[in-house]
Motif scaffolding. Structure first.
Motif, PDB file in Angstrom:
ATOM      1  N   ASN A 230      31.948  39.827  39.744  1.00 60.72           N
ATOM      2  CA  ASN A 230      32.241  38.472  39.597  1.00 60.72           C
ATOM      3  C   ASN A 230      32.807  38.098  38.269  1.00 60.72           C
ATOM      4  OD1 ASN A 230      32.269  37.921  42.428  1.00 60.72           O
ATOM      5  ND2 ASN A 230      30.215  37.477  42.415  1.00 60.72           N
ATOM      6  N   ASN A 232      35.600  38.101  34.883  1.00 62.92           N
ATOM      7  CA  ASN A 232      36.769  38.177  34.422  1.00 62.92           C
ATOM      8  C   ASN A 232      37.131  39.327  33.342  1.00 62.92           C
ATOM      9  OD1 ASN A 232      37.672  36.216  36.260  1.00 62.92           O
ATOM     10  ND2 ASN A 232      36.817  34.704  34.769  1.00 62.92           N
ATOM     11  N   PHE A 264      41.621  40.831  44.509  1.00 63.16           N
ATOM     12  CA  PHE A 264      41.587  40.189  43.241  1.00 63.16           C
ATOM     13  C   PHE A 264      42.976  39.635  42.510  1.00 63.16           C
ATOM     14  CE2 PHE A 264      38.159  43.437  43.776  1.00 63.16           C
ATOM     15  CZ  PHE A 264      36.952  42.504  43.783  1.00 63.16           C
ATOM     16  N   SER A 265      42.577  38.981  41.588  1.00 62.76           N
ATOM     17  CA  SER A 265      43.956  38.376  40.907  1.00 62.76           C
ATOM     18  C   SER A 265      44.227  38.949  39.535  1.00 62.76           C
ATOM     19  CB  SER A 265      43.463  36.910  40.625  1.00 62.76           C
ATOM     20  OG  SER A 265      43.252  36.045  41.668  1.00 62.76           O
ATOM     21  N   LYS A 319      44.656  27.790  37.753  1.00 62.37           N
ATOM     22  CA  LYS A 319      45.021  27.725  39.255  1.00 62.37           C
ATOM     23  C   LYS A 319      44.893  29.140  39.799  1.00 62.37           C
ATOM     24  CE  LYS A 319      48.250  23.918  38.476  1.00 62.37           C
ATOM     25  NZ  LYS A 319      49.473  23.399  38.475  1.00 62.37           N
ATOM     26  N   VAL A 320      44.873  30.361  39.104  1.00 58.19           N
ATOM     27  CA  VAL A 320      44.752  31.527  39.556  1.00 58.19           C
ATOM     28  C   VAL A 320      43.361  31.788  39.939  1.00 58.19           C
ATOM     29  CG1 VAL A 320      45.100  33.873  39.139  1.00 58.19           C
ATOM     30  CG2 VAL A 320      46.650  32.370  38.054  1.00 58.19           C
ATOM     31  N   PRO A 321      42.917  32.234  41.153  1.00 61.68           N
ATOM     32  CA  PRO A 321      41.451  32.192  41.448  1.00 61.68           C
ATOM     33  C   PRO A 321      40.659  33.448  40.768  1.00 61.68           C
ATOM     34  CG  PRO A 321      42.988  33.044  43.416  1.00 61.68           C
ATOM     35  CD  PRO A 321      43.854  32.289  42.320  1.00 61.68           C
ATOM     36  N   GLU A 322      39.511  33.407  40.632  1.00 62.31           N
ATOM     37  CA  GLU A 322      38.673  34.079  39.974  1.00 62.31           C
ATOM     38  C   GLU A 322      37.935  34.929  40.924  1.00 62.31           C
ATOM     39  OE1 GLU A 322      35.806  32.259  37.266  1.00 62.31           O
ATOM     40  OE2 GLU A 322      37.494  31.540  35.900  1.00 62.31           O
ATOM     41  N   LYS A 324      39.326  37.742  37.963  1.00 61.17           N
ATOM     42  CA  LYS A 324      40.743  37.997  37.830  1.00 61.17           C
ATOM     43  C   LYS A 324      40.896  38.831  36.363  1.00 61.17           C
ATOM     44  CE  LYS A 324      41.087  33.460  35.799  1.00 61.17           C
ATOM     45  NZ  LYS A 324      41.734  32.113  36.001  1.00 61.17           N
TER      46      LYS A 324
END
Length: 743
Positions: A230, A232, A264-265, A319-322, A324
């Protein structure tokens, strides 16, 4: 070599700084690249200003800041007016680099080094070329031809070949990559053989590069482990160069179902991300053969990303979900979004930072590469914040005073006639801003008031019907009223129309609520680095072994080594000497050190006085005009006007000592023996005789003319004419004399 060749490094010699060199070929001077470092140091620019007036052409190799960063400043602030040459991708991507660099500094500080107008003006002067497209220079550059060759490393990357009179070849090749990559082919140095001068870098001379598969696996492992925890992942990349290779790689990984990364982003964050991707889509022909085949066979554009989200601001990225993975520009971590994200994410041990290139020493990224266990460091945190409270009120009062002064000056200085014309133009401007659907359409203009006589100079204002909305001014051409198709479209509403409406609403909100004034603040904070920091080489340069093999294959007659540390430069020079490559002609210049690469020793630049030049009588010899002179030589110092800001430079570099030739004052001039200049062949002379109607045949290496005259040539190049004295003898002798320039 019959030309005077000199190279002067302005920067990028015995260090890893930006690349900038002045190459002189006779009277013509090239500026080979004009990069700038991340700090935008003024000391380097002071050195460049001293020679900027002498530059006749600029050659750009790559679109990144290290090769093109100073171009807007030189054009906008220093008055650089000469032609600039670059390939089409370097022209397009170079603009993206400079736009992003400006905006990255502007977002956190008052940036005044150059403006966006300077960027636009500088790139308007660029002449765009294709690979292998030769350009013949004119004027002082007569006889010079420049040709761009593929260099790899970045899209549009260039190795410059400079040819003098079709014989003397100069190769300028720095930061090239001979290996094929996912989106680029390798360089074209293997096709270059025995150049007269090779100017190349020693940046990676002592660097051993790991295999591409190992680097890809290392990148994949870090990304997978971080995302599953979880966390980034911050991947630092450039704006529009190496980012294409990484974005293409990651998007392909996200498309693979076995990787499990689709959950994932993946995002790309810089100020011009959309434009960079759009330019990449339109430049497929500049990419690798594999990408070309995919595009030609399946119309599959590799930069039509499926998973990569393009972001321009931190708000869009939020706004991009984590969790990422974010590819962010400015790899030095000294400014821009990369520094902001690093400060926000480095305190979380679950996050990872991947550095993909070695920036210049002194930057934050280079410090992290050299010292990965930094712990707590002090960083200057710069932000641009909105004005509020007393500062905002003070600012608004100042703006109000300025606006009142402007309006008062307009009302006092404008007469009635001019006022009527200006009001009419304002009315027409208002008409253009009103949405088309709200303007009533009429076929005829209606006068609501009777006609009145106008003054001699004044122009009466047109009268329109009195309605809540102003009638649109109809446009006419030779065929009548101009028809606008959108006026007749009623129920045809598409997605594009919705997008346009949305943009109009946003623009209206923007106009109703003008920008709130801002200011820049900075503070020094202690930053605790708890995330993992890893350097993975995605620079796209040839390593040390490859550089040595390529140089040994080319076998240049002269070698000039630039751009590299003193250790790597000396190491590569010693290696080339050990294998016998130009053992006596290897140069390792330092900054401001002039390298004279002219092989022929008795070539000089001199100045002729007007009195001497007016008495000279030249003789034509092929492409040259020759004459014999008996002169007196004096060494005079010539002071040159540098032309920048209209001042003369006080430094010693503006003082040139030039040999000056003047007529001999004595009446007794020394004589000289007759000199015959040329080396014609007997086969060529035979063709001349046949054209003149004389029968000529070879027999035993002797040329017989009309069976009366014999023409011979010995090993020393001297001609002998044998035969009886007759008309044929004198005719053949005159034709033989015509083959020489006789002084």
């Amino acid at each position: 070599m019959t030309s005077i060749i000199k190279l002067t490094p302005i920067s990028g010699a015995h260090d890893e700084s930006q690349l900038c060199y002045v190459l002189q070929v006779d009277e013509f001077r090239f500026l080979l690249d004009c990069g700038w470092d991340e700090k935008l140091s003024s000391s380097y620019m002071d050195d460049l200003k001293k020679v900027i007036h002498q530059i006749d052409a600029v050659l750009i190799s790559y679109p990144d800041v290290y090769h093109i960063g100073a171009l807007p400043y030189l054009v906008g602030r220093c008055g650089l007016q000469c032609p600039i040459y670059a390939t089409i991708p370097v022209y397009k991507m170079g603009q993206m680099f400079m736009y992003d660099l400006y905006q990255s500094h502007h977002n956190s500080e008052e940036f005044t080094v150059f403006s966006l107008d300077d960027v636009d003006n500088s790139f308007e002067k660029v002449t765009q070329l294709k690979y292998s497209q030769s350009v013949t220079l004119k004027g002082k550059g007569k006889g010079l031809t420049i040709t761009p060759l593929p260099a790899g490393h970045m899209i549009g990357g260039t190795i410059w070949k400079i040819l003098k009179d079709g014989e003397e070849e100069i190769i300028y090749a720095v930061d090239y990559n001979h290996k094929k990559e996912r989106h680029l082919n390798g360089c074209a140095l293997e096709s270059v053989s025995r150049p007269n001068i090779l100017i190349t870098d020693s940046f990676n001379a002592k660097y051993a590069q790991t295999r591409r598969r190992q680097r890809d696996e290392q990148l994949m492992t870090i990304i997978m482990n971080t995302l599953r925890n979880n966390g980034n992942v911050l991947v630092t990349v450039d704006t529009a160069g190496r980012v294409l290779e990484l974005s293409h790689l990651l998007d392909q990984l996200w498309r693979t179902e076995e990787s499990g990364l689709a959950a994932f982003s993946l995002a790309l964050l810089n100020n011009v991300s959309y434009n960079v991707v759009e330019f990449a889509k339109s430049q497929v022909e500049w990419m690798s053969d594999k990408i070309m085949r995919l595009f030609e066979d399946n119309r599959n554009n590799p930069f039509q990303f499926k998973h990569l989200v393009l972001c321009h601001t931190l708000g869009e990225l939020a706004k991009v979900p984590e969790p990422k993975v974010v590819l962010v520009s400015q790899p030095d971590l000294d400014c821009g979004y990369s520094r902001d994200l690093f400060i926000d994410w480095c305190g979380n041990p679950s996050n990872s930072v991947i550095l993909t290139c070695r920036t210049t020493p002194g930057t934050l990224a280079r410090m992290l590469i050299d010292n990965q266990n930094c712990g707590v460091i002090k960083l200057e945190v710069r932000k641009r914040v909105r004005l509020d409270g007393d500062e905002l009120e003070e600012y608004l009062e100042k703006q109000k005073v300025i606006a009142d002064e402007i309006s008062e000056s307009k009302t006092n200085g404008v007469d009635e006639g001019v006022g009527s014309e200006s009001s009419e133009s304002e009315t027409e401007m208002d008409i253009e801003t009103v949405p088309t659907g709200l303007i009533p359409q009429h076929d005829l203009l209606v006068d609501s008031q009777p006609k009145r006589k106008s003054g001699f100079f004044g122009k009466m204002k047109k009268s329109y019907p009195m309605f809540p909305f102003v009638e649109e001014k109809l446009k006419w051409d030779d065929l009548g009223e101009v028809i606008r198709p959108e006026d007749y479209m009623t129920d045809l509403i598409t997605m594009d129309d919705d997008k346009v409406k949305l943009e109009k609403v946003i623009d209206e909100e923007y106009e109703e609520n003008p920008n709130i004034p801002t200011k820049c603040i900075s503070s020094t904070d202690n930053i605790d680095i708890r995330c993992s920091v890893t350097y993975i080489d995605f620079e796209g340069r040839s390593d040390g072994e490859s550089i040595k093999k390529l140089i040994s294959l080319m076998k240049p007659r002269q070698l000039i080594l630039v751009h590299g540390t003193s250790e790597s430069t000396q190491y590569l020079a010693e290696y080339c000497q050990s294998i016998g490559i130009a053992p006596e002609n290897i140069y390792t210049p330092k900054r401001q050190e002039v390298v004279d690469a002219t092989i022929v020793s008795h070539i000089y630049q001199v100045r002729l006085t007007d009195s001497l030049f007016s008495k000279l009588q030249f003789t034509k010899a092929k492409d040259y005009d020759l004459t014999w002179v008996d002169v007196e030589v004096s060494m005079e110092t010539e002071r040159k006007d540098l032309g920048w800001e209209g001042k003369l430079a006080a430094d010693d570099q503006s003082m040139d000592t030039v040999p000056t030739l003047d007529t001999v004052t004595s009446t007794d001039q020394p004589g000289h023996t007759t000199v015959f200049i040329n080396d014609p062949r007997l086969t060529e002379f035979k063709m001349v005789l046949i054209k003149a109607g004389i029968q000529a045949e070879f027999s035993g290496g002797v040329l017989y003319c009309n069976n009366v005259i014999a023409v011979k040539k010995n090993e020393a190049g001297n001609f002998f004419l044998e035969g009886c004295l007759c008309d044929d003898y004198y005719t053949v002798r005159d034709l033989l004399y015509e083959q020489f320039a006789i002084l």
